[in-house]
Design an enzyme around this catalytic site. Sequence first.
Site: not given
Length: 314
Positions: A66, A69
Amino acid sequence: MSIIDPRTGNPLTAEPAPNTHTPTDSERPTVTREEVIIELNAGNIQQVLEASMQVPVLLDCWAPWCEPCKNLMPVLEKLAVEYGGAFLLATLDVEANPEIAGQLGVRSVPDVKLVSQGGLVDSFQGALPEKEVREWLNRYFPAPGDAPPSPEEQAEEALSAGDAAGAREIYQTLIGQYPEHYAYQIGLAKALVAEGRGDEARSVLDNLPPEERDAAPARGVRASIEFSEQALSTEEIAALGDRTDSEAQYQRALRQVADGQYDAGLEALLALMKQDRAYNDDAARKTLLQVFDALGADHPLTVTYRRKLFALLY
């Protein structure tokens, strides 16, 4: 309140004595990254939940694949240290711990949850920029008084100080980290206008989604581009000399607006309306409305001069 280290069960800070004053920022003990950040897993989740009975725990649910993230985690880690132990930051790799992620109800990442007294207090999803994360945290924790300016604040300060190139570089970095946070692209366009690069600024605005492209912030930047393109140069303004006709008054006001001297420009436009409402098909009033758009509806000058305009008209 004593902050308990969920790894050892030992307090990270001493329990304050009763009836003592709240420590100031200079009196608060500094904490290290290791003291306030922990990697959550099946072996320590129970300890972390127990720790939340003593100090709030911020759960950062993320995944290795991700990209958002990866942008958010350094921001949370920085703030965990900056807030001096007001909360613990527990990071959870949802791929490595799918059962815990399921129990927490994580459906997408990044997913940040604030847990206190063993229960969920609040949460947010997505990689919010630092300024918005700070605003979210400040609902629950006193903001550190010595907090450094966020990147957004640095860009705004640079623009106000006339460092358009510095502001542009900050916005370009932020756009790389948060490509779907369109306020940064509008900020970039503002910096480009200040650098005299109106065509590039217009291109940035043209590439925004329709709902952003047509909203007030983007319209305001477009108005700024138009002011810069329409206004006479400083040399041409000087060449007007002592002329006091409507055209000269309008051009001086437009130059002031293009240079960011909004108060003086708005006052001059209002004076021209009083003197010669018919000038150039009501150009003074139309330009006033464009300036309001550029400044935004809540700007103090917009509020003040909209009221003056209303009084003049009615």
